[in-house]
Structure formats: structure tokens, C-alpha cells
Enzyme design. Structure first.
Site, short mmCIF file in Angstrom:
data_model
loop_
_atom_site.label_atom_id
_atom_site.label_comp_id
_atom_site.label_asym_id
_atom_site.label_seq_id
_atom_site.Cartn_x
_atom_site.Cartn_y
_atom_site.Cartn_z
N SER A 68 0.83 -1.21 0.00
CA SER A 68 0.00 0.00 0.00
C SER A 68 0.86 1.26 0.00
O SER A 68 2.02 1.25 0.42
CB SER A 68 -0.91 0.01 1.23
OG SER A 68 -1.70 -1.15 1.26
N1 SAM Z 1 -0.77 -4.79 4.01
C1 SAM Z 1 -0.04 -5.10 2.84
C2 SAM Z 1 1.36 -4.51 2.84
O1 SAM Z 1 1.70 -3.79 3.75
O2 SAM Z 1 2.10 -4.85 1.90
C3 SAM Z 1 -0.74 -4.69 1.57
C4 SAM Z 1 -1.84 -5.60 1.30
S1 SAM Z 1 -2.38 -5.77 -0.36
C5 SAM Z 1 -3.00 -4.17 -0.70
C6 SAM Z 1 -3.81 -6.76 0.03
C7 SAM Z 1 -3.48 -8.17 0.44
O3 SAM Z 1 -4.66 -8.78 0.94
C8 SAM Z 1 -2.99 -9.05 -0.70
O4 SAM Z 1 -1.74 -9.60 -0.38
C9 SAM Z 1 -4.07 -10.12 -0.80
O5 SAM Z 1 -3.58 -11.39 -1.19
C10 SAM Z 1 -4.62 -10.13 0.61
N2 SAM Z 1 -5.96 -10.69 0.77
C11 SAM Z 1 -7.06 -10.53 -0.02
N3 SAM Z 1 -8.09 -11.20 0.47
C12 SAM Z 1 -7.66 -11.83 1.62
C13 SAM Z 1 -8.26 -12.67 2.58
N4 SAM Z 1 -9.53 -13.06 2.51
N5 SAM Z 1 -7.52 -13.10 3.63
C14 SAM Z 1 -6.20 -12.73 3.74
N6 SAM Z 1 -5.58 -11.94 2.84
C15 SAM Z 1 -6.30 -11.48 1.81
#
Ligand code: SAM
Length: 217
Positions: A68
Site C-alpha cells: 500500500s
Molecule cells: N498490508 C499489505 C502490505 O503492507 O504490503 C498490503 C496488502 S495488499 C493491498 C492486500 C493483500 O490482501 C494481498 O496480499 C491479498 O492477497 C490479501 N488478501 C485478499 N483477500 C484476503 C483474505 N480473505 N484473507 C487474507 N488476505 C487477503
């Protein structure tokens, strides 16, 4: 935790410039700015992108996912810190950067990631960098992490159409959830604070996140 190092575009001076920019954009809490200034974001992206790590922008981390934008990380962290959390659940570990920032500010971070490869990369990073208060689980975070509930704060770093019921149930009374809520391409950042009787929802600014993909939300 190791001291963030780096040269040129990954140096402390570059991190300080990012902090100044976030301050100018309205991030006020010194503790949050300090945590951003101390977290080596260039070690949470691919080496080829390290020189762009201190730009205030989201960057690809592979597998269709992103780290992000620092402003959003700082903003969501500020919103969580308003309830002085000790134990935080993150849904969406991604690169691990948001969890690493939180790890400097709270006692314990539990982070879930649905893509096994990202969960395992993040785990390795935390080990290598000496973060001892972050635990990562490869799982569908829409079910929360019941074993360690309730949580003082819950941060969802992917955009969903509704707030997963399990997360509301695993939020402690007095706790707060922060999440992008809306469609696949555009969402609104919302906070939900749990009081002894109700869940109070506040809608904030528009945001853009990759989608939350899970069985329970
Ligand atoms: N917080 C992260 C960072 O600091 O790099 C950025 C996160 S990225 C915008 C969103 C993440 O949410 C992705 O890696 C995706 O695979 C994960 N994601 C989506 N749906 C999810 C779920 N149901 N449970 C866990 N992770 C999930």
C-alpha cells in the site's frame, strides 16, 4: 529489530523526506511518523523497485498484489492508534510492511494472508529483520483468527463489499476496525468502533485497494 540501512534512494535521508511529505499531507501522530521513518520499506519490495520504495505510491509485489501507499498505511495506523491497541489483527499481510509499521507501535500483530507465497515471504522478512512480535498465518482472513481473539484493533488492507461478520465478533469492546469498503475498483475507508452496546461506523475518504477475496466477506 535491525536498524534500517541503505544508501542513496534507500537511505535514512530518503525516509525522512517521506516522513516530511506525510506530515504535510496531514499525518499528525509523531509515533506513526517515527514508525514510518524507522521502517525500511525498500526491504519489503523487490530489489528492482527498491529505489522507488520511498515514493508515496503503491507498488507491485507480484501475484497481482500491491504494497500500500505509505500515506494510506500511515492514515490507517493513525485511526487504529486512537483506541490505544495492544493486540492487532491484520487481514492482508501482502509484503508485511503495514504489519512492520504496526509492530513498532503495539504489543502484538497477528496478520493473515490468503496467498501462501506472500505469507511465507513476509514471515522470512520478519525473521531476517528481527521482528519478534508479528505472527503470520496463511489463511482466509475473512474468518479472522479466532484462536487469538478478541483483538483491540483490526485492519483490513483489501477492499470488501461488506464487513465480515467474524471480524466484528472478534473485535474487543472498545476496539476499532479500519477497512476499505465498497466495490472492486473503488472503496471508502471506514472505521467501526465497538461500544458495549453498538458498532459505530464512520465513513471517511475514498480509497483504492485490491479486492478482499474470501468465503466470509
Ligand atoms: N498490508 C499489505 C502490505 O503492507 O504490503 C498490503 C496488502 S495488499 C493491498 C492486500 C493483500 O490482501 C494481498 O496480499 C491479498 O492477497 C490479501 N488478501 C485478499 N483477500 C484476503 C483474505 N480473505 N484473507 C487474507 N488476505 C487477503
Amino acid at each position: 529489530m535491525i536498524k534500517p540501512q541503505g544508501i542513496g534512494m534507500t537511505s535514512q535521508r530518503t525516509r525522512d523526506r517521506l516522513v516530511q511529505r506525510l506530515r504535510a499531507e496531514g499525518i499528525r501522530k509523531p509515533a506513526v511518523l517515527d514508525a514510518i521513518g524507522a521502517t525500511p520499506r525498500h526491504l519489503f519490495v523487490d530489489e528492482a523497485l527498491a529505489s522507488r520504495a520511498y515514493e508515496d505510491t503503491a507498488l507491485p509485489i507480484g501475484l497481482g498484489q500491491t504494497i500500500s501507499q505509505p500515506y494510506i498505511v500511515a492514515r490507517m495506523t493513525e485511526l487504529l492508534l486512537e483506541v490505544s491497541p495492544g493486540k492487532v489483527l491484520e487481514v492482508g499481510t501482502g509484503s508485511g510492511y503495514q504489519a512492520a509499521v504496526l509492530a513498532r507501535l503495539v504489543d502484538k500483530v497477528y496478520s493473515t494472508e490468503r496467498i501462501e507465497e506472500l505469507a511465507s515471504q513476509a514471515r522470512q522478512r520478519f525473521r531476517k529483520l528481527g521482528y519478534r512480535n508479528v505472527r503470520v498465518q496463511h489463511s482466509d482472513g475473512t474468518w479472522g483468527w479466532p484462536q487469538f481473539a478478541p483483538f483491540d484493533a483490526i485492519i483490513v488492507t483489501a477492499g470488501g463489499e461488506e464487513i465480515p461478520q467474524a471480524l466484528l465478533e472478534q473485535l474487543a469492546v472498545g476496539g476499532r476496525l479500519v477497512m476499505p469498503l465498497g466495490g472492486r475498483t473503488r472503496q471508502t475507508l471506514v472505521t467501526v468502533t465497538r461500544t458495549p452496546t453498538v458498532y459505530e461506523r464512520v465513513d471517511l475518504e475514498p480509497v483504492v485497494f485490491v479486492p478482499l477475496i474470501g468465503d466470509a466477506g
